[in-house]
Design an enzyme around this catalytic site. Structure first.
Site, short mmCIF file in Angstrom:
data_model
loop_
_atom_site.label_atom_id
_atom_site.label_comp_id
_atom_site.label_asym_id
_atom_site.label_seq_id
_atom_site.Cartn_x
_atom_site.Cartn_y
_atom_site.Cartn_z
N ASP A 1 55.91 25.52 38.51
CA ASP A 1 55.30 25.20 39.80
C ASP A 1 54.35 24.00 39.68
O ASP A 1 53.85 23.68 38.60
CB ASP A 1 54.55 26.40 40.37
CG ASP A 1 53.34 26.83 39.53
OD1 ASP A 1 53.49 26.92 38.29
OD2 ASP A 1 52.26 27.07 40.11
N GLU B 1 51.78 29.43 37.95
CA GLU B 1 50.64 29.24 37.05
C GLU B 1 49.49 28.57 37.78
O GLU B 1 48.31 28.89 37.54
CB GLU B 1 51.06 28.39 35.85
CG GLU B 1 50.01 28.29 34.75
CD GLU B 1 49.08 27.08 34.87
OE1 GLU B 1 48.17 26.95 34.04
OE2 GLU B 1 49.25 26.26 35.80
#
Length: 420
Positions: free
Chosen positions: A90, A185
């Site tokens: 991400d 994350e």
């Protein structure tokens, strides 16, 4: 194995791989209640799944939570601990990751980089000190309207490139190499549902750091704090002497915080801080969200006590107003775990030196998936991925630094085998 074999590997495709990955929008969303927080993260995870299968990795899986697992089987007779390399797919919610256009600035010569889609976005040599190390290298940026995504698609591309090379070159001896790609994350949920038993690693390294040659074994310890103000709501036309606005009281609490210390703007190095991240509510009830950070876990309680003392003093000025103060543990300094396993860092530092760099041990003014993984039983320092100026339109990485990261991964794999 002779170090020169790995160091002389050429025609690496990590930069091309990276530029493909950054064009896939994988921005996470802190306001989502799903996991992963955005379905579009799976678009890259599915690409990685198929590429891992194509290069010949084993036990390749994309599970129901969006984690990608894979194994490169041992090719040695030695009993070597299984080592994992991990990165997150991400990108930050702080800046758009839609329609990223990666641009290569070849043979960089120290000039300011004016990004073509917004000429107001300029990566200035004087402001980005690490550009001084990049003369003659090939700098990759976005076009000026998005972040680049080097955090952490540089790490993803480096692990994928290293995996391909380990399979193509059986002369590079290693134990079981485990691969893990995580979602979310950037919003602090990256390992919420990771299956460490499925992963099967003894130790790990996240590829999520910054400057080439650095390895990080220390993070902040982190808490979240929430102050909820319960005010007195009265019709504004009849409020004189009666209304106590929770919004205004919350604003005064924030305004009463120290500005010359204990804030992100006034601290550096090992200094901790208290940082308001949001205010929401109404006259009757308003909530202030904070993050509390320090490298020394014991200091969190001190910072939180000071924060509550500010809130208590402000609220005391308003009759009939009350407040609640709550804290929640987020993550802890991974050094508390890593110091128990010095070989992990020793091998990481030696691998960086073998790859031709001066190794530098650093601490992070932040956290990584490795912080939580370490406390979940998988000790995990953080190695450079080469990206700079994360989470914004000025993000950049160099092709050559990504290639150094690939070679560092290969040296780590061989060093664990050598020392087994």
């Amino acid at each position: 194995m002779d170090n020169s074999f790995i160091n002389n590997l050429s025609n690496l495709s990590v930069a091309e791989r990276f530029m493909r990955y950054v064009q896939i929008d994988t921005q996470s969303d802190p306001n989502s209640v799903t996991f992963p927080s955005t379905a579009k993260q799976l678009n890259l995870s599915k690409v990685l799944l198929e590429e891992l299968k194509a290069i010949g990795a084993q036990d390749v899986e994309l599970d129901e939570n969006g984690y990608v697992y894979a194994t490169i089987p041992s090719n040695t007779t030695k009993d070597v601990p299984a080592i994992c390399f991990c990165s997150h797919v991400d990108t930050s919610p702080d800046c758009s990751g839609t329609d990223v256009k990666p641009i290569v600035h070849s043979n960089y010569q120290g000039q300011d980089l004016v990004l073509p889609d917004d000429n107001a976005v300029v990566i200035r040599f004087a402001e980005h000190k690490d550009l001084a190390d990049q003369i003659g290298n090939d700098i990759i940026t976005a076009s000026g309207t998005t972040l680049l995504g080097a955090d952490d698609k540089a790490g993803v591309a480096e692990i994928m490139e290293a995996a391909k090379l380990l399979i193509e070159h059986p002369e590079i001896k290693h134990g079981d190499i485990k691969i893990l790609f995580t979602p979310d994350e950037e919003i602090g949920r990256g390992v919420d549902f990771v299956n460490l038993e499925r992963l099967g690693a003894k130790f790990a390294y996240t590829m999520d750091g910054e400057k080439a040659g650095t390895i990080e074994d220390e993070t902040f310890s982190a808490d979240a704090a929430t102050i909820t103000i319960h005010g007195v709501s009265v019709h504004p036309g009849f409020a004189k002497g009666k209304m106590q606005s929770a919004i205004k009281i919350a604003s005064k609490i924030v305004d009463s915080l120290p500005t010359d210390r204990l804030s992100p703007e006034s601290t550096s190095g090992k200094q901790g801080f208290v940082h308001p991240t949001g205010i929401s509510g109404s006259v009757e009830k308003t909530t202030i969200s904070f993050i509390v950070r320090d490298h020394d876990t014991a200091n969190l309680e001190k910072h939180e006590a000071e924060l509550e003392a500010v809130a208590k003093a402000v609220v005391a000025q308003y009759p009939g107003v009350t407040y609640t103060f709550d804290t929640k543990e987020q993550y802890r300094n991974m050094k508390e775990v890593l110091d128990q396993y010095p070989q992990i860092m020793e091998i990481g530092l030696e691998a960086i030196e073998r790859a031709g760099m001066k190794a530098e041990r650093r601490s992070i003014r932040g956290g990584t998936d490795g912080s939580r993984l370490s406390f979940m039983g998988l000790p995990c320092p953080n190695i450079f991925a080469g990206g700079h100026a994360f989470h914004g339109k000025m993000e950049w990485v160099s092709k050559q630094d990504m290639e150094k990261a690939v070679k560092t991964i290969l040296h780590i794999a061989t060093l664990w085998e050598e020392k087994a």
